[in-house]
Design a protein around this motif. Structure first.
Motif, PDB file in Angstrom:
ATOM      1  N   ILE A   1      80.429  75.498  54.237  1.00  0.00           N
ATOM      2  CA  ILE A   1      81.082  74.330  53.633  1.00  0.00           C
ATOM      3  C   ILE A   1      80.836  73.103  54.502  1.00  0.00           C
ATOM      4  O   ILE A   1      80.491  72.031  54.001  1.00  0.00           O
ATOM      5  CB  ILE A   1      82.595  74.594  53.429  1.00  0.00           C
ATOM      6  CG1 ILE A   1      82.796  75.627  52.318  1.00  0.00           C
ATOM      7  CG2 ILE A   1      83.333  73.294  53.114  1.00  0.00           C
ATOM      8  CD1 ILE A   1      84.236  76.128  52.182  1.00  0.00           C
ATOM      9  N   ILE A   2      80.980  73.258  55.794  1.00  0.00           N
ATOM     10  CA  ILE A   2      80.754  72.146  56.726  1.00  0.00           C
ATOM     11  C   ILE A   2      79.313  71.645  56.601  1.00  0.00           C
ATOM     12  O   ILE A   2      79.074  70.433  56.522  1.00  0.00           O
ATOM     13  CB  ILE A   2      81.082  72.590  58.170  1.00  0.00           C
ATOM     14  CG1 ILE A   2      82.590  72.801  58.318  1.00  0.00           C
ATOM     15  CG2 ILE A   2      80.548  71.589  59.191  1.00  0.00           C
ATOM     16  CD1 ILE A   2      82.998  73.585  59.557  1.00  0.00           C
ATOM     17  N   GLU A   3      78.372  72.568  56.564  1.00  0.00           N
ATOM     18  CA  GLU A   3      76.959  72.184  56.444  1.00  0.00           C
ATOM     19  C   GLU A   3      76.704  71.412  55.146  1.00  0.00           C
ATOM     20  O   GLU A   3      76.056  70.365  55.148  1.00  0.00           O
ATOM     21  CB  GLU A   3      76.077  73.429  56.490  1.00  0.00           C
ATOM     22  CG  GLU A   3      74.601  73.133  56.351  1.00  0.00           C
ATOM     23  CD  GLU A   3      73.742  74.391  56.341  1.00  0.00           C
ATOM     24  OE1 GLU A   3      72.540  74.249  56.016  1.00  0.00           O
ATOM     25  OE2 GLU A   3      74.254  75.491  56.634  1.00  0.00           O
ATOM     26  N   ALA A   4      77.221  71.912  54.038  1.00  0.00           N
ATOM     27  CA  ALA A   4      77.027  71.243  52.751  1.00  0.00           C
ATOM     28  C   ALA A   4      77.663  69.857  52.762  1.00  0.00           C
ATOM     29  O   ALA A   4      77.080  68.887  52.264  1.00  0.00           O
ATOM     30  CB  ALA A   4      77.592  72.088  51.612  1.00  0.00           C
ATOM     31  N   CYS A   5      78.849  69.749  53.342  1.00  0.00           N
ATOM     32  CA  CYS A   5      79.535  68.454  53.381  1.00  0.00           C
ATOM     33  C   CYS A   5      78.771  67.444  54.227  1.00  0.00           C
ATOM     34  O   CYS A   5      78.650  66.274  53.837  1.00  0.00           O
ATOM     35  CB  CYS A   5      80.966  68.622  53.889  1.00  0.00           C
ATOM     36  SG  CYS A   5      82.062  69.384  52.682  1.00  0.00           S
ATOM     37  N   PHE A   6      78.252  67.868  55.352  1.00  0.00           N
ATOM     38  CA  PHE A   6      77.430  66.943  56.149  1.00  0.00           C
ATOM     39  C   PHE A   6      76.177  66.544  55.365  1.00  0.00           C
ATOM     40  O   PHE A   6      75.762  65.381  55.403  1.00  0.00           O
ATOM     41  CB  PHE A   6      77.067  67.539  57.511  1.00  0.00           C
ATOM     42  CG  PHE A   6      78.077  67.237  58.581  1.00  0.00           C
ATOM     43  CD1 PHE A   6      78.347  65.928  58.972  1.00  0.00           C
ATOM     44  CD2 PHE A   6      78.768  68.253  59.209  1.00  0.00           C
ATOM     45  CE1 PHE A   6      79.289  65.637  59.951  1.00  0.00           C
ATOM     46  CE2 PHE A   6      79.708  67.979  60.194  1.00  0.00           C
ATOM     47  CZ  PHE A   6      79.965  66.672  60.571  1.00  0.00           C
ATOM     48  N   ASP A   7      75.589  67.481  54.645  1.00  0.00           N
ATOM     49  CA  ASP A   7      74.415  67.148  53.823  1.00  0.00           C
ATOM     50  C   ASP A   7      74.761  66.090  52.777  1.00  0.00           C
ATOM     51  O   ASP A   7      74.014  65.128  52.586  1.00  0.00           O
ATOM     52  CB  ASP A   7      73.849  68.395  53.134  1.00  0.00           C
ATOM     53  CG  ASP A   7      73.080  69.295  54.080  1.00  0.00           C
ATOM     54  OD1 ASP A   7      72.748  68.859  55.212  1.00  0.00           O
ATOM     55  OD2 ASP A   7      72.811  70.455  53.698  1.00  0.00           O
ATOM     56  N   TRP A   8      75.875  66.268  52.072  1.00  0.00           N
ATOM     57  CA  TRP A   8      76.274  65.272  51.071  1.00  0.00           C
ATOM     58  C   TRP A   8      76.551  63.924  51.721  1.00  0.00           C
ATOM     59  O   TRP A   8      76.245  62.884  51.161  1.00  0.00           O
ATOM     60  CB  TRP A   8      77.505  65.747  50.293  1.00  0.00           C
ATOM     61  CG  TRP A   8      77.234  66.865  49.352  1.00  0.00           C
ATOM     62  CD1 TRP A   8      76.161  66.999  48.513  1.00  0.00           C
ATOM     63  CD2 TRP A   8      78.035  68.023  49.149  1.00  0.00           C
ATOM     64  NE1 TRP A   8      76.252  68.179  47.811  1.00  0.00           N
ATOM     65  CE2 TRP A   8      77.399  68.822  48.174  1.00  0.00           C
ATOM     66  CE3 TRP A   8      79.241  68.462  49.690  1.00  0.00           C
ATOM     67  CZ2 TRP A   8      77.909  70.026  47.728  1.00  0.00           C
ATOM     68  CZ3 TRP A   8      79.758  69.671  49.250  1.00  0.00           C
ATOM     69  CH2 TRP A   8      79.100  70.443  48.283  1.00  0.00           C
ATOM     70  N   LEU A   9      77.114  63.959  52.903  1.00  0.00           N
ATOM     71  CA  LEU A   9      77.473  62.726  53.580  1.00  0.00           C
ATOM     72  C   LEU A   9      76.242  61.943  54.044  1.00  0.00           C
ATOM     73  O   LEU A   9      76.227  60.717  53.944  1.00  0.00           O
ATOM     74  CB  LEU A   9      78.377  63.047  54.774  1.00  0.00           C
ATOM     75  CG  LEU A   9      79.271  61.954  55.302  1.00  0.00           C
ATOM     76  CD1 LEU A   9      80.115  61.324  54.211  1.00  0.00           C
ATOM     77  CD2 LEU A   9      80.176  62.505  56.394  1.00  0.00           C
ATOM     78  N   ILE A  10      75.221  62.637  54.516  1.00  0.00           N
ATOM     79  CA  ILE A  10      74.064  61.914  55.071  1.00  0.00           C
ATOM     80  C   ILE A  10      72.946  61.688  54.054  1.00  0.00           C
ATOM     81  O   ILE A  10      72.103  60.827  54.264  1.00  0.00           O
ATOM     82  CB  ILE A  10      73.501  62.606  56.334  1.00  0.00           C
ATOM     83  CG1 ILE A  10      72.978  64.008  56.027  1.00  0.00           C
ATOM     84  CG2 ILE A  10      74.541  62.635  57.427  1.00  0.00           C
ATOM     85  CD1 ILE A  10      72.306  64.697  57.193  1.00  0.00           C
ATOM     86  N   ASN A  11      72.953  62.441  52.966  1.00  0.00           N
ATOM     87  CA  ASN A  11      71.897  62.280  51.972  1.00  0.00           C
ATOM     88  C   ASN A  11      72.259  61.236  50.935  1.00  0.00           C
ATOM     89  O   ASN A  11      73.401  60.798  50.846  1.00  0.00           O
ATOM     90  CB  ASN A  11      71.574  63.624  51.308  1.00  0.00           C
ATOM     91  CG  ASN A  11      70.887  64.572  52.263  1.00  0.00           C
ATOM     92  OD1 ASN A  11      70.129  64.151  53.133  1.00  0.00           O
ATOM     93  ND2 ASN A  11      71.159  65.854  52.120  1.00  0.00           N
ATOM     94  N   ASP A  12      71.277  60.894  50.137  1.00  0.00           N
ATOM     95  CA  ASP A  12      71.464  59.877  49.112  1.00  0.00           C
ATOM     96  C   ASP A  12      72.087  60.518  47.876  1.00  0.00           C
ATOM     97  O   ASP A  12      71.386  60.998  46.997  1.00  0.00           O
ATOM     98  CB  ASP A  12      70.111  59.242  48.779  1.00  0.00           C
ATOM     99  CG  ASP A  12      70.235  58.100  47.803  1.00  0.00           C
ATOM    100  OD1 ASP A  12      71.302  57.456  47.772  1.00  0.00           O
ATOM    101  OD2 ASP A  12      69.270  57.850  47.047  1.00  0.00           O
ATOM    102  N   CYS A  13      73.405  60.526  47.859  1.00  0.00           N
ATOM    103  CA  CYS A  13      74.107  61.034  46.686  1.00  0.00           C
ATOM    104  C   CYS A  13      75.227  60.071  46.341  1.00  0.00           C
ATOM    105  O   CYS A  13      75.484  59.110  47.064  1.00  0.00           O
ATOM    106  CB  CYS A  13      74.601  62.465  46.897  1.00  0.00           C
ATOM    107  SG  CYS A  13      75.860  62.676  48.144  1.00  0.00           S
ATOM    108  N   LYS A  14      75.876  60.316  45.245  1.00  0.00           N
ATOM    109  CA  LYS A  14      76.950  59.433  44.781  1.00  0.00           C
ATOM    110  C   LYS A  14      78.115  59.434  45.768  1.00  0.00           C
ATOM    111  O   LYS A  14      78.218  60.292  46.636  1.00  0.00           O
ATOM    112  CB  LYS A  14      77.449  59.894  43.402  1.00  0.00           C
ATOM    113  CG  LYS A  14      76.381  59.941  42.344  1.00  0.00           C
ATOM    114  CD  LYS A  14      76.181  58.598  41.730  1.00  0.00           C
ATOM    115  CE  LYS A  14      75.187  58.726  40.574  1.00  0.00           C
ATOM    116  NZ  LYS A  14      74.938  57.481  39.928  1.00  0.00           N
ATOM    117  N   VAL A  15      79.024  58.477  45.581  1.00  0.00           N
ATOM    118  CA  VAL A  15      80.114  58.299  46.543  1.00  0.00           C
ATOM    119  C   VAL A  15      81.158  59.416  46.468  1.00  0.00           C
ATOM    120  O   VAL A  15      81.745  59.776  47.496  1.00  0.00           O
ATOM    121  CB  VAL A  15      80.760  56.904  46.398  1.00  0.00           C
ATOM    122  CG1 VAL A  15      81.571  56.803  45.119  1.00  0.00           C
ATOM    123  CG2 VAL A  15      81.635  56.586  47.602  1.00  0.00           C
ATOM    124  N   ALA A  16      81.408  59.984  45.300  1.00  0.00           N
ATOM    125  CA  ALA A  16      82.466  61.000  45.187  1.00  0.00           C
ATOM    126  C   ALA A  16      82.215  62.210  46.093  1.00  0.00           C
ATOM    127  O   ALA A  16      83.127  62.605  46.836  1.00  0.00           O
ATOM    128  CB  ALA A  16      82.660  61.428  43.734  1.00  0.00           C
TER     129      ALA A  16
END
Length: 187
Positions: free
Chosen positions: A121-136
């Motif tokens: 979960i931590i890994e996925a969350c860091f990925d969403w945070l640093i990659n180009d994805c929507k704000v939600a």
């Protein structure tokens, strides 16, 4: 109901709260549909996968403990999700999990969520945070990472660094959630 029949049924799911709640309750009433929903969710290049994510999110909102038998599968494959409309509900489920794990209320999730699940979960969350994805997904990830940072002392410094780096270039919603996290961390 077979996976194929469920897949066809998901064509009727739309963004309305009423439809998503109807199908979420269908999953809760027939737990054999949950792994089938996960199978469809993890067809990550298929637009119907987002609809599976929507109803899974609503199911977790109604009864988060229903995901417990499927934590291995969910955490193993959630990082593969890449469609914007599927990332948001998956990130929201991660936030639900973190809030339940660190909440004051008793929850079976506190015993079921293993360190390997947490790390994924931590890994996925860091990925969403640093990659180009929507704000939600980014906002849900901030909260999730803040909570897991209570047990993993390396998370908060990394989270602060990323939020500070991206603060000026992100949306108002990102900035609002980041300010909330900074306040909690006394930054």
């Amino acid at each position: 109901m077979s996976t194929d029949a469920l897949y066809q049924e998901l064509n009727y799911v739309n963004h309305s709260r009423e439809k998503r709640l109807y199908y979420a309750k269908m999953l809760l009433n027939d737990s054999e549909l949950i792994p089938k929903t996960l199978d469809i969710l993890f067809k990550v290049d298929d637009k119907i996968s987002a609809r599976a994510a929507w109803i899974l999110e609503f199911m977790c909102g109604e009864n988060l403990e229903a995901i417990i038998p499927y934590l291995d599968k969910f955490t193993d494959q959630m990082g593969l999700v890449h469609l914007d409309s599927a990332e948001r509900p998956v990130a929201k489920i991660c936030e639900y999990i973190a809030k339940a794990y660190y909440g004051n209320s008793p929850s079976k999730l506190k015993k079921a969520l293993l360190p390997i699940h947490q790390e994924k979960i931590i890994e996925a969350c860091f990925d969403w945070l640093i990659n180009d994805c929507k704000v939600a997904p980014k906002a849900y990830s901030m909260t999730t990472l803040y909570l897991f940072g209570q047990d993993y002392d390396w998370i908060h410094p990394e989270l602060v660094q990323i939020l500070q780096r991206d603060f000026t270039s992100q949306s108002a919603a990102f900035k609002a959630r980041a300010k909330h996290i900074f306040k909690k961390l006394k930054v």
